[in-house]
Design a protein around this motif. Structure first.
Motif, short mmCIF file in Angstrom:
data_model
loop_
_atom_site.label_atom_id
_atom_site.label_comp_id
_atom_site.label_asym_id
_atom_site.label_seq_id
_atom_site.Cartn_x
_atom_site.Cartn_y
_atom_site.Cartn_z
N PRO A 1 0.80 -1.23 0.00
CA PRO A 1 0.00 0.00 0.00
C PRO A 1 0.84 1.28 0.00
CG PRO A 1 -0.14 -1.08 2.13
CD PRO A 1 0.59 -2.01 1.20
N TYR A 2 1.97 1.28 0.67
CA TYR A 2 2.78 2.49 0.72
C TYR A 2 3.43 2.79 -0.62
CZ TYR A 2 1.95 2.35 5.69
OH TYR A 2 1.33 2.33 6.92
N HIS A 3 3.81 1.75 -1.32
CA HIS A 3 4.35 1.95 -2.66
C HIS A 3 3.28 2.55 -3.58
CE1 HIS A 3 7.35 -1.03 -1.28
NE2 HIS A 3 8.16 -0.37 -2.10
N ALA A 4 2.08 2.01 -3.46
CA ALA A 4 0.98 2.50 -4.28
C ALA A 4 0.67 3.96 -3.97
CB ALA A 4 -0.27 1.63 -4.06
N MET A 5 0.68 4.33 -2.69
CA MET A 5 0.42 5.72 -2.32
C MET A 5 1.52 6.64 -2.86
SD MET A 5 -1.26 5.30 1.54
CE MET A 5 0.06 6.18 2.24
N ALA A 6 2.76 6.18 -2.79
CA ALA A 6 3.87 7.00 -3.29
C ALA A 6 3.76 7.19 -4.80
CB ALA A 6 5.20 6.34 -2.94
N ILE A 7 3.42 6.14 -5.51
CA ILE A 7 3.27 6.24 -6.97
C ILE A 7 2.11 7.18 -7.31
CG2 ILE A 7 2.62 4.96 -9.04
CD1 ILE A 7 4.23 2.59 -7.85
N ALA A 8 0.98 7.02 -6.62
CA ALA A 8 -0.17 7.88 -6.87
C ALA A 8 0.16 9.34 -6.57
CB ALA A 8 -1.37 7.43 -6.05
N GLY A 9 0.87 9.57 -5.49
CA GLY A 9 1.29 10.93 -5.15
C GLY A 9 2.21 11.51 -6.20
N GLY A 10 3.15 10.71 -6.68
CA GLY A 10 4.08 11.18 -7.72
C GLY A 10 3.35 11.51 -9.02
N VAL A 11 2.42 10.66 -9.40
CA VAL A 11 1.64 10.91 -10.62
C VAL A 11 0.81 12.19 -10.44
CG1 VAL A 11 -0.27 10.05 -12.04
CG2 VAL A 11 1.59 8.53 -11.40
N GLY A 12 0.21 12.36 -9.27
CA GLY A 12 -0.56 13.58 -8.99
C GLY A 12 0.30 14.82 -9.03
N LEU A 13 1.50 14.73 -8.48
CA LEU A 13 2.43 15.87 -8.49
C LEU A 13 2.81 16.25 -9.91
CD1 LEU A 13 4.26 17.82 -6.88
CD2 LEU A 13 6.03 16.06 -6.99
N VAL A 14 3.18 15.26 -10.71
CA VAL A 14 3.55 15.53 -12.10
C VAL A 14 2.38 16.11 -12.88
CG1 VAL A 14 4.24 14.43 -14.28
CG2 VAL A 14 5.40 13.82 -12.16
#
Length: 108
Positions: A83-96
Protein backbone atom coordinates in the motif's frame (compact mmCIF):
# COMPACT_ATOMS: atom_id res chain seq x y z
CA UNK A 1 8.19 -5.87 -25.69
CA UNK A 2 5.62 -8.65 -26.07
CA UNK A 3 3.04 -6.44 -24.39
CA UNK A 4 3.55 -3.79 -27.09
CA UNK A 5 3.30 -6.37 -29.88
CA UNK A 6 0.16 -7.87 -28.35
CA UNK A 7 -1.33 -4.40 -27.94
CA UNK A 8 -0.58 -3.53 -31.55
CA UNK A 9 -2.23 -6.70 -32.83
CA UNK A 10 -5.23 -5.98 -30.59
CA UNK A 11 -5.51 -2.45 -32.03
CA UNK A 12 -5.20 -3.77 -35.59
CA UNK A 13 -7.91 -6.35 -34.90
CA UNK A 14 -10.17 -3.72 -33.36
CA UNK A 15 -9.64 -1.34 -36.31
CA UNK A 16 -10.49 -4.15 -38.72
CA UNK A 17 -13.70 -4.82 -36.81
CA UNK A 18 -14.53 -1.12 -36.82
CA UNK A 19 -14.13 -0.88 -40.59
CA UNK A 20 -16.28 -4.01 -41.06
CA UNK A 21 -18.97 -2.52 -38.85
CA UNK A 22 -18.83 0.82 -40.69
CA UNK A 23 -19.11 -0.97 -44.03
CA UNK A 24 -22.08 -2.95 -42.77
CA UNK A 25 -23.79 0.19 -41.47
CA UNK A 26 -23.25 1.98 -44.78
CA UNK A 27 -24.74 -0.97 -46.64
CA UNK A 28 -27.67 -1.11 -44.21
CA UNK A 29 -28.40 2.60 -44.68
CA UNK A 30 -28.27 2.16 -48.43
CA UNK A 31 -30.61 -0.80 -48.26
CA UNK A 32 -33.05 1.01 -45.99
CA UNK A 33 -33.13 4.06 -48.26
CA UNK A 34 -34.14 2.03 -51.31
CA UNK A 35 -36.00 -0.91 -49.79
CA UNK A 36 -38.48 -0.95 -52.66
CA UNK A 37 -35.78 -1.87 -55.19
CA UNK A 38 -34.05 -4.48 -53.02
CA UNK A 39 -34.89 -8.13 -53.33
CA UNK A 40 -35.91 -10.11 -50.30
CA UNK A 41 -32.74 -12.15 -50.80
CA UNK A 42 -30.51 -9.07 -50.44
CA UNK A 43 -32.41 -7.87 -47.39
CA UNK A 44 -32.15 -11.31 -45.75
CA UNK A 45 -28.40 -11.47 -46.49
CA UNK A 46 -27.94 -8.04 -44.91
CA UNK A 47 -30.06 -9.06 -41.90
CA UNK A 48 -27.93 -12.19 -41.43
CA UNK A 49 -24.71 -10.19 -41.68
CA UNK A 50 -26.00 -7.58 -39.26
CA UNK A 51 -27.06 -10.26 -36.80
CA UNK A 52 -23.66 -11.96 -36.90
CA UNK A 53 -21.87 -8.62 -36.51
CA UNK A 54 -23.99 -7.67 -33.51
CA UNK A 55 -23.35 -11.08 -31.98
CA UNK A 56 -19.59 -10.70 -32.52
CA UNK A 57 -19.69 -7.21 -31.00
CA UNK A 58 -21.51 -8.52 -27.93
CA UNK A 59 -18.96 -11.31 -27.49
CA UNK A 60 -16.13 -8.78 -27.87
CA UNK A 61 -17.73 -6.47 -25.28
CA UNK A 62 -18.02 -9.36 -22.82
CA UNK A 63 -14.38 -10.29 -23.39
CA UNK A 64 -13.26 -6.68 -22.83
CA UNK A 65 -15.32 -6.45 -19.64
CA UNK A 66 -13.82 -9.72 -18.38
CA UNK A 67 -10.29 -8.50 -19.14
CA UNK A 68 -11.00 -5.20 -17.36
CA UNK A 69 -12.25 -7.03 -14.27
CA UNK A 70 -9.15 -9.25 -14.32
CA UNK A 71 -6.82 -6.23 -14.56
CA UNK A 72 -8.71 -4.41 -11.80
CA UNK A 73 -8.34 -7.47 -9.58
CA UNK A 74 -4.61 -7.62 -10.30
CA UNK A 75 -4.25 -3.91 -9.49
CA UNK A 76 -6.21 -4.39 -6.27
CA UNK A 77 -3.95 -7.30 -5.27
CA UNK A 78 -0.82 -5.26 -5.98
CA UNK A 79 -2.10 -2.29 -3.98
CA UNK A 80 -3.06 -4.48 -1.04
CA UNK A 81 0.37 -6.17 -1.12
CA UNK A 82 2.28 -2.86 -1.04
CA UNK A 83 0.00 0.00 0.00
CA UNK A 84 2.78 2.49 0.72
CA UNK A 85 4.35 1.95 -2.66
CA UNK A 86 0.98 2.50 -4.28
CA UNK A 87 0.42 5.72 -2.32
CA UNK A 88 3.87 7.00 -3.29
CA UNK A 89 3.27 6.24 -6.97
CA UNK A 90 -0.17 7.88 -6.87
CA UNK A 91 1.29 10.93 -5.15
CA UNK A 92 4.08 11.18 -7.72
CA UNK A 93 1.64 10.91 -10.62
CA UNK A 94 -0.56 13.58 -8.99
CA UNK A 95 2.43 15.87 -8.49
CA UNK A 96 3.55 15.53 -12.10
CA UNK A 97 0.01 16.08 -13.38
CA UNK A 98 -0.36 19.16 -11.17
CA UNK A 99 2.93 20.59 -12.39
CA UNK A 100 1.98 20.03 -16.03
CA UNK A 101 -1.43 21.65 -15.56
CA UNK A 102 0.05 24.64 -13.71
CA UNK A 103 2.71 25.04 -16.38
CA UNK A 104 0.11 24.94 -19.12
CA UNK A 105 -2.08 27.54 -17.36
CA UNK A 106 0.83 29.90 -16.78
CA UNK A 107 1.78 29.68 -20.47
CA UNK A 108 -1.59 31.17 -21.53
Amino acid sequence: MTKTIAHRSHVAHRNGSDSNLRSLLTQAKSTISDVGTQTAENVQALRDRLSSTVSAAQKRAKAVAKAARRQASRADDAIRAKPYHAMAIAGGVGLVAGLLIARRRSAR
